[in-house]
Motif scaffolding. Structure first.
Motif, PDB file in Angstrom:
ATOM      1  N   MET A   1       0.040 -15.679  -5.004  1.00 25.24           N
ATOM      2  CA  MET A   1      -0.558 -14.361  -5.136  1.00 25.24           C
ATOM      3  C   MET A   1       0.214 -13.584  -6.213  1.00 25.24           C
ATOM      4  N   PRO A   2      -0.510 -12.923  -7.117  1.00 26.95           N
ATOM      5  CA  PRO A   2       0.179 -12.156  -8.162  1.00 26.95           C
ATOM      6  C   PRO A   2       1.064 -11.059  -7.577  1.00 26.95           C
ATOM      7  N   LYS A   3       2.147 -10.736  -8.290  1.00 25.54           N
ATOM      8  CA  LYS A   3       3.096  -9.729  -7.803  1.00 25.54           C
ATOM      9  C   LYS A   3       2.503  -8.327  -7.765  1.00 25.54           C
ATOM     10  N   ASN A   4       1.371  -8.099  -8.432  1.00 26.73           N
ATOM     11  CA  ASN A   4       0.793  -6.762  -8.419  1.00 26.73           C
ATOM     12  C   ASN A   4      -0.140  -6.546  -7.233  1.00 26.73           C
ATOM     13  N   ILE A  18      -4.319  -5.768  -1.314  1.00 28.69           N
ATOM     14  CA  ILE A  18      -4.238  -4.427  -1.891  1.00 28.69           C
ATOM     15  C   ILE A  18      -3.205  -4.387  -3.016  1.00 28.69           C
ATOM     16  N   ASP A  19      -3.238  -3.311  -3.782  1.00 27.98           N
ATOM     17  CA  ASP A  19      -2.271  -3.127  -4.864  1.00 27.98           C
ATOM     18  C   ASP A  19      -0.860  -3.003  -4.299  1.00 27.98           C
ATOM     19  N   TYR A  20       0.094  -3.563  -5.015  1.00 26.53           N
ATOM     20  CA  TYR A  20       1.498  -3.487  -4.620  1.00 26.53           C
ATOM     21  C   TYR A  20       1.941  -2.029  -4.474  1.00 26.53           C
ATOM     22  N   LYS A  21       1.538  -1.173  -5.420  1.00 22.60           N
ATOM     23  CA  LYS A  21       1.921   0.248  -5.363  1.00 22.60           C
ATOM     24  C   LYS A  21       1.396   0.910  -4.099  1.00 22.60           C
ATOM     25  N   ALA A  22       0.170   0.579  -3.714  1.00 21.11           N
ATOM     26  CA  ALA A  22      -0.407   1.155  -2.496  1.00 21.11           C
ATOM     27  C   ALA A  22       0.369   0.683  -1.272  1.00 21.11           C
ATOM     28  N   ASN A  27       7.320   2.592   3.618  1.00 17.66           N
ATOM     29  CA  ASN A  27       8.716   2.189   3.417  1.00 17.66           C
ATOM     30  C   ASN A  27       9.017   0.853   4.096  1.00 17.66           C
ATOM     31  N   THR A  28       8.388   0.608   5.234  1.00 18.07           N
ATOM     32  CA  THR A  28       8.593  -0.651   5.950  1.00 18.07           C
ATOM     33  C   THR A  28       8.102  -1.825   5.117  1.00 18.07           C
ATOM     34  N   ILE A  29       6.893  -1.710   4.575  1.00 21.33           N
ATOM     35  CA  ILE A  29       6.338  -2.795   3.763  1.00 21.33           C
ATOM     36  C   ILE A  29       7.162  -2.965   2.489  1.00 21.33           C
ATOM     37  N   ARG A  30       7.536  -1.859   1.856  1.00 23.57           N
ATOM     38  CA  ARG A  30       8.346  -1.938   0.632  1.00 23.57           C
ATOM     39  C   ARG A  30       9.637  -2.712   0.896  1.00 23.57           C
ATOM     40  N   ASN A  31      10.296  -2.400   2.008  1.00 22.88           N
ATOM     41  CA  ASN A  31      11.540  -3.096   2.359  1.00 22.88           C
ATOM     42  C   ASN A  31      11.305  -4.582   2.643  1.00 22.88           C
ATOM     43  N   MET A  32      10.205  -4.893   3.309  1.00 17.21           N
ATOM     44  CA  MET A  32       9.888  -6.298   3.605  1.00 17.21           C
ATOM     45  C   MET A  32       9.652  -7.090   2.320  1.00 17.21           C
ATOM     46  N   LEU A  33       8.990  -6.465   1.349  1.00 21.09           N
ATOM     47  CA  LEU A  33       8.638  -7.166   0.116  1.00 21.09           C
ATOM     48  C   LEU A  33       9.794  -7.257  -0.875  1.00 21.09           C
ATOM     49  N   SER A  34      10.790  -6.413  -0.705  1.00 16.77           N
ATOM     50  CA  SER A  34      11.874  -6.410  -1.691  1.00 16.77           C
ATOM     51  C   SER A  34      13.206  -6.859  -1.103  1.00 16.77           C
ATOM     52  N   GLU A  41       7.676 -12.927   3.509  1.00 15.40           N
ATOM     53  CA  GLU A  41       7.026 -11.742   2.939  1.00 15.40           C
ATOM     54  C   GLU A  41       7.360 -11.585   1.460  1.00 15.40           C
ATOM     55  N   THR A  42       8.619 -11.782   1.125  1.00 20.69           N
ATOM     56  CA  THR A  42       9.062 -11.628  -0.257  1.00 20.69           C
ATOM     57  C   THR A  42       8.486 -12.729  -1.147  1.00 20.69           C
ATOM     58  N   GLU A  43       8.529 -13.963  -0.682  1.00 20.91           N
ATOM     59  CA  GLU A  43       8.088 -15.087  -1.500  1.00 20.91           C
ATOM     60  C   GLU A  43       6.579 -15.163  -1.657  1.00 20.91           C
ATOM     61  N   LEU A  44       5.837 -14.900  -0.574  1.00 21.26           N
ATOM     62  CA  LEU A  44       4.383 -15.037  -0.620  1.00 21.26           C
ATOM     63  C   LEU A  44       3.658 -13.724  -0.903  1.00 21.26           C
ATOM     64  N   GLY A  45       4.348 -12.607  -0.775  1.00 20.40           N
ATOM     65  CA  GLY A  45       3.674 -11.320  -0.945  1.00 20.40           C
ATOM     66  C   GLY A  45       2.667 -11.087   0.160  1.00 20.40           C
ATOM     67  N   GLU A  46       3.010 -11.545   1.354  1.00 21.75           N
ATOM     68  CA  GLU A  46       2.108 -11.460   2.508  1.00 21.75           C
ATOM     69  C   GLU A  46       2.870 -10.905   3.705  1.00 21.75           C
ATOM     70  N   VAL A  47       2.269  -9.919   4.374  1.00 23.36           N
ATOM     71  CA  VAL A  47       2.907  -9.334   5.550  1.00 23.36           C
ATOM     72  C   VAL A  47       1.911  -9.392   6.705  1.00 23.36           C
TER      73      VAL A  47
END
Length: 100
Positions: A1-4, A18-22, A27-34, A41-47
């Motif tokens: 999945m693209p990083k965006n 959905i868009d990464y920015k959205a 904050n929870t999702i942002r922390n999971m992805l980064s 979550e970080t590797e696949l971009g999936e939560v």
């Protein structure tokens, strides 16, 4: 999945892309992805959210886009974000968990 983009999966298995920015409105999702390390979550971009139903996750995503659109708006005519009373409590619990 693209990083965006990010895939959010509801309790019933429905997938929202959905868009990464959205997604990072939460904050929870942002922390999971980064997070550091090799987390799924970080590797696949999936939560996955086994505790959040599809209608609640969908409304939460609508809010992410609403907040992105209006957070720096200078207009005083920002439309109300409408929430049906029957989902208000469950939506509040999801928003609290997602730190939005």
């Amino acid at each position: 999945m693209p990083k965006n983009t990010v895939k959010l999966v509801s309790a019933e298995g429905f997938e929202f892309i959905i868009d990464y920015k959205a997604a990072c409105v939460s904050n929870t999702i942002r922390n999971m992805l980064s997070s550091q390390g090799s987390f799924t979550e970080t590797e696949l971009g999936e939560v996955k959210f086994p505790e959040i139903s599809t209608p609640i996750l969908e409304k939460t995503i609508q809010y992410f886009y609403y907040k992105l659109r209006y957070q720096n708006s200078t207009t005083k005519n920002i439309p109300e974000f409408k929430v049906a009373p029957e989902i208000a409590l469950e939506l509040l619990m999801a928003a609290n968990f997602l730190d939005t």
